[in-house]
Design a protein around this motif. Structure first.
Motif: not given
Length: 480
Positions: A49-54, A265-276
């Protein structure tokens, strides 16, 4: 029959032969792994499920939806030192192509000489004391066997392989920048979680000290609570060092001095997540997209062309030549009697050593077989890396889900332990044990999250995206 007619007939006979090219014409070998239909199928590990064929987008890092990350990758692709070296290698390869093309063009030579003769001894008395000569020569190789054309073909393929190697550097740089930035963000997130657990442990320590002062607790309990606080606090310097190392790495990738690392960049609170869902495509798209596969295929094309270049050595080298000049004494140097000119085919054929020529052809053929084996190996490695990255990404995602649930249970248990201890239902050791379990759960979850992000980046790297240049500000590929 006039000399002009003979020359014209000879040219009419020879010119059609220039269409012949020695050696095998290149095409992707049918027995290569890249030509197999099985290599073009969907990935075995990409059905989850985490992957798509695009197909992955060229700028795959934009899937994280972080403008700051986009800016860092753009700056690195414009200023990275490895990319500058790759661009220089491509310019050198392009110049080599021009050199090979020049071998098939008209060549011009000029020569001049002067002679001073002293009469006496055996020198004829009628010899002119001074004579001069000035000549201008043109030559054009007919390349009947196509050796020059095969050399140009090989040089073009080599230049395309260098261009693909440059594209591979772009892939690696984009992935390295994304990895360094996300490591900074992950370190900050882990720091926040560690400090949160530390705050709970410090509150427990203060409560234990108050209870001990009021006679409801012991110094032993306070000592154990203090040890838990110090153990958690000891992890913070390591996280700060990892974050700073990632910031310095980010600066180097962007062509900056370490002191000029991006402070924001020191202020980045958390890693961004994939949107899709993560787009992975299939095997056929991978073979078309990965620069290292393209570079290996172009090296195979160059090796095949070199077989033809060596085969041309079995045939005569015919050159069309023309020359003109003047010769004579100073008094007659520029007169009509001193001028001369000639034009016609010049046959230059050193009697071939067929054994040596065939040996060179055999060497070129063996080299092509070696390059084909290397090409197959690179294709297999690309498919293996992608399948491995897909599997690792899936399993790490499952592990993170389990650890997230474990962290929630540990946090609930730690809160319940504090309440039960206040009412005297459990021993203080149980409180410390629950808080230690929470600290371990937080650490395990942070580690798994960082590893899951690394596995995602490994997958993007194995998919080979990010090498196409779309921005006008980026350096264009030199003309070939």
């Amino acid at each position: 029959m006039s000399l002009r007619t003979v020359r014209g007939g000879l040219l009419a006979l020879l010119l059609p032969l220039t269409a012949c090219v020695s050696g095998p014409a290149y095409h992707l070998p049918e027995n290569s792994i890249a030509a197999s239909s099985r290599a073009a199928r969907a990935f075995v590990s990409g059905q989850e499920a985490p992957f798509s064929h695009d197909a992955p987008p060229d700028r795959w890092w934009q899937l994280y939806g972080d403008p700051q990350l986009d800016a860092y990758v753009g700056e690195a692709l414009a200023a990275n030192t490895d990319l500058r070296a790759a661009d220089a290698n491509l310019r050198r390869a392009s110049a080599t192509v021009l050199e090979y093309r020049a071998r098939g063009s008209v060549q011009a030579d000029v020569d001049a000489s002067g002679t001073l003769t002293h009469a006496g001894g055996y020198t004829q008395a009628s010899a002119a004391p001074q004579s001069y000569a000035l000549g201008f020569h043109l030559s054009y190789p007919l390349d009947l066997a196509g050796g020059i054309r095969r050399g140009i073909e090989a040089a073009n393929a080599d230049a395309e392989a260098v261009a693909a190697a440059r594209d591979q550097v772009r892939v690696v740089v984009a992935a390295a920048v994304t990895r360094a930035y996300l490591q900074v963000c992950t370190s900050n997130h882990t720091l926040a979680a560690t400090r949160q657990v530390l705050a709970i442990q410090r509150a427990t320590l203060e409560a234990t000290r108050r209870l001990a002062a009021g006679g409801r607790g012991t110094d032993f309990d306070a000592s154990r609570a203090g040890a838990a606080v110090n153990r958690s606090a000891a992890g913070i310097p390591r996280l700060l060092a990892e974050r700073q190392a990632a910031l310095f790495e980010l600066a180097a990738l962007m062509g900056r001095l370490p002191a000029d690392y991006p402070r924001e960049a020191e202020a980045c609170p958390q890693p961004p997540e994939l949107e899709q869902a993560l787009p992975v495509g299939d095997g056929w798209q991978l073979l078309q997209r990965r620069p290292d596969i393209r570079a290996a295929e172009r090296r195979l094309a160059a090796a095949t062309a070199m077989i033809g270049a060596e085969t041309a050595g079995l045939y005569p080298q015919i050159t069309l030549g023309a020359s003109s000049g003047v010769a004579g004494t100073p008094a007659h140097l520029l007169s009509a009697d001193g001028f001369g000119a000639s034009i016609g085919p010049v046959l230059s054929w050193h009697w071939p050593n067929r054994r040596a020529a065939k040996t060179r052809i055999a060497v070129a053929g063996a080299n092509a077989d070696t390059v084909l084996a290397s090409f197959d190996g690179i294709v297999l490695q690309a498919l293996r890396q992608t399948e491995t990255a897909l599997s690792a990404c899936t399993q790490e995602l499952e592990r993170e889900h389990s650890l997230a649930q474990a962290r929630m249970d540990a946090a609930r248990a730690a809160g319940q332990a504090q309440q039960l201890y206040r009412f005297g239902r459990i021993d203080f050791l149980d409180v410390l044990s629950a808080q230690a379990t929470l600290a371990d759960a937080e650490s395990a979850l942070a580690t798994s999250r960082a590893q899951r992000i690394d596995r995602q980046l490994d997958l993007f790297l194995s998919l080979g995206g990010g090498w196409r240049a779309h921005d006008p500000a980026q350096r264009a590929e030199p003309e070939r």
